[in-house]
Design a protein around this motif. Structure first.
Motif, PDB file in Angstrom:
ATOM      1  N   ARG A  12       0.613  -1.409   0.256  1.00  0.00           N
ATOM      2  CA  ARG A  12      -0.019  -0.446   0.311  1.00  0.00           C
ATOM      3  C   ARG A  12       0.936   1.211   0.032  1.00  0.00           C
ATOM      4  O   ARG A  12       1.390   1.616   1.121  1.00  0.00           O
ATOM      5  N   GLN A  58       1.371   5.034  -0.329  1.00  0.00           N
ATOM      6  CA  GLN A  58       0.813   6.324   0.069  1.00  0.00           C
ATOM      7  C   GLN A  58       1.425   7.560  -0.351  1.00  0.00           C
ATOM      8  O   GLN A  58       2.809   7.315   0.391  1.00  0.00           O
ATOM      9  N   THR A  59       0.974   8.307  -0.564  1.00  0.00           N
ATOM     10  CA  THR A  59       1.780   9.625  -0.003  1.00  0.00           C
ATOM     11  C   THR A  59       0.425  10.292   0.996  1.00  0.00           C
ATOM     12  O   THR A  59      -0.455  10.230   1.322  1.00  0.00           O
ATOM     13  N   GLU A  60       1.485  11.117   2.020  1.00  0.00           N
ATOM     14  CA  GLU A  60       0.724  11.783   3.579  1.00  0.00           C
ATOM     15  C   GLU A  60       0.766  13.147   3.110  1.00  0.00           C
ATOM     16  O   GLU A  60       2.120  13.977   2.726  1.00  0.00           O
ATOM     17  N   ASP A  61      -0.500  14.198   3.290  1.00  0.00           N
ATOM     18  CA  ASP A  61       0.085  15.255   3.238  1.00  0.00           C
ATOM     19  C   ASP A  61      -0.275  16.474   4.226  1.00  0.00           C
ATOM     20  O   ASP A  61      -1.889  15.507   4.770  1.00  0.00           O
ATOM     21  N   ARG A 106      -3.037   1.735  -7.435  1.00  0.00           N
ATOM     22  CA  ARG A 106      -3.515   1.200  -8.418  1.00  0.00           C
ATOM     23  C   ARG A 106      -2.381   0.885  -9.315  1.00  0.00           C
ATOM     24  O   ARG A 106      -2.780   0.089 -10.278  1.00  0.00           O
ATOM     25  N   ARG A 109      -3.629  13.532   5.962  1.00  0.00           N
ATOM     26  CA  ARG A 109      -4.713  13.400   4.414  1.00  0.00           C
ATOM     27  C   ARG A 109      -3.866  12.341   3.681  1.00  0.00           C
ATOM     28  O   ARG A 109      -2.797  12.797   2.887  1.00  0.00           O
ATOM     29  N   PHE A 110      -4.094  11.206   3.077  1.00  0.00           N
ATOM     30  CA  PHE A 110      -3.566   9.920   2.701  1.00  0.00           C
ATOM     31  C   PHE A 110      -3.788   9.631   1.135  1.00  0.00           C
ATOM     32  O   PHE A 110      -5.410   9.957   0.718  1.00  0.00           O
ATOM     33  N   GLU A 111      -3.242   9.780   0.380  1.00  0.00           N
ATOM     34  CA  GLU A 111      -3.615   9.390  -0.983  1.00  0.00           C
ATOM     35  C   GLU A 111      -2.902   7.983  -1.019  1.00  0.00           C
ATOM     36  O   GLU A 111      -1.971   7.891  -0.972  1.00  0.00           O
ATOM     37  N   GLU A 112      -3.711   6.825  -1.654  1.00  0.00           N
ATOM     38  CA  GLU A 112      -3.573   5.923  -1.840  1.00  0.00           C
ATOM     39  C   GLU A 112      -2.436   5.476  -3.611  1.00  0.00           C
ATOM     40  O   GLU A 112      -3.267   6.286  -4.210  1.00  0.00           O
ATOM     41  N   ARG A 113      -1.261   5.427  -3.755  1.00  0.00           N
ATOM     42  CA  ARG A 113      -0.665   4.970  -5.054  1.00  0.00           C
ATOM     43  C   ARG A 113      -0.726   3.518  -5.233  1.00  0.00           C
ATOM     44  O   ARG A 113       0.308   3.043  -5.782  1.00  0.00           O
TER      45      ARG A 113
END
Length: 332
Positions: A75, A77-80, A307, A301-305
């Motif tokens: 999983r 993900q990037t973290e903002d 995919r 805020r996490f954005e899943e990467r």
């Protein structure tokens, strides 16, 4: 592709340890499945085809697809992170600055007033959450800048402070009383005056003790600073015909007893600065003593990467299936 990426489930990376095992298994199995034929001559056979040599490409594609799936399972993900601060205890500060002629003495470099302005500017920049005002005094006093949260205004006003704007003298009581007047109606939970002088009270119609009692009445704490070296200092002693100062050695006279009394009465502290370094350290000490309470809220805020990795694995498996059922079909 992995820049600024964090993994929510890094434990899945242990699956990469299975890939070397799969490689060994593949080559072992391939050797067992390859039949051997002994003949006297191979003149009648064509050996120019590359397809048999490229057959391991199918396994490599499948292996890469498996690696991409493992990365997806981890999983990425990037973290903002965004923060919001709330001041829970604001401080209103008035800096009362002596601008009498003795502040041009050169025991601090280049002189007392210039050194003070530099140190005071650094102090102001370190108080982003507080309101600050400026009072200047000599034989009398006035407000240079009312208390404001706009540090640009305060810093510009500080730069403009020069000797000669007031009648010469040292009216400590007037400087303190004007500062109290600027803070008395403040709604801040903490109110502070930083009063600096390099002399003794010899002007003004308000006694320093009276001004100190006013500060107590309005719950205003006062830090006092005596500025000047011990002994004698190169100070202005006369004015030349062209308006410039004539300098000579003069004894440094600071009413430390009065400054200590003002600080004690109002709940503050007295400091003595004899050089540029000690003056800077005093303002650093006051900065530590008067802390503004800040409450900080963090929003993440996490954005899943994962995919793109699933998509990549799918593409690799599709290519492997197409090659297996077309180009390499006769070899399987």
């Amino acid at each position: 592709m992995l820049e600024n990426i964090e993994f929510a489930n890094p434990q899945f990376f242990w699956l990469f340890s299975l890939l070397p095992v799969a490689v060994l298994w593949y080559f072992f199995k391939r050797r067992k499945e390859t039949a051997s034929l002994k003949i006297a001559s191979i003149k009648g056979f064509s050996t120019d085809s590359l397809l048999p040599k490229l057959k391991p490409l199918l396994f490599i594609l499948r292996l890469l697809a498996l690696a991409a799936i493992i990365v997806a399972l981890a999983r990425p993900q990037t973290e903002d992170i965004s923060t919001k601060t709330k001041t829970t205890k604001g401080i209103d500060i008035v800096m009362a600055i002596d601008v009498s002629s003795s502040m041009l003495a050169r025991d601090l470099k280049p002189n007392r007033l210039a050194s003070l302005k530099k140190v005071a500017a650094d102090f102001i920049k370190k108080r982003p959450n507080d309101r600050i005002g400026l009072v200047v005094y000599a034989g009398e006093s006035y407000t240079k800048t009312p208390i404001t949260s706009d540090k640009g205004i305060v810093l510009n006003a500080l730069k403009e402070i020069t000797y000669g704007s007031l009648e010469d003298g040292t009216a400590i009581g007037m400087g303190l009383a004007t500062s109290v007047n600027r803070l008395k109606e403040s709604k801040a939970l903490s109110k502070v005056i930083i009063l600096l002088t390099d002399g003794i009270n010899n002007s003004g119609f308000i006694e320093p003790q009276t001004a100190a009692e006013l500060a107590v009445e309005y719950d205003i704490k006062t830090y006092t600073i005596g500025l000047g070296t011990n002994g004698n200092a190169l100070s202005p002693i006369a004015i030349n015909s062209d308006g410039s100062f004539r300098y000579g050695m003069k004894p440094v006279e600071i009413d430390e007893g009065l400054l200590e009394q003002i600080a004690k009465t109002t709940g503050g502290a007295y400091f003595r600065a004899t050089n540029n370094e000690s003056l800077a350290s005093i303002y650093d000490e006051i900065n530590k003593l008067e802390k503004t309470e800040i409450e900080e809220f963090k929003y993440t805020r996490f954005e899943e990467r994962y995919r793109p990795w699933i998509f990549l694995a799918g593409i690799l498996l599709l290519v492997e299936w197409l090659l297996r059922n077309t180009l390499f079909r006769s070899f399987i």
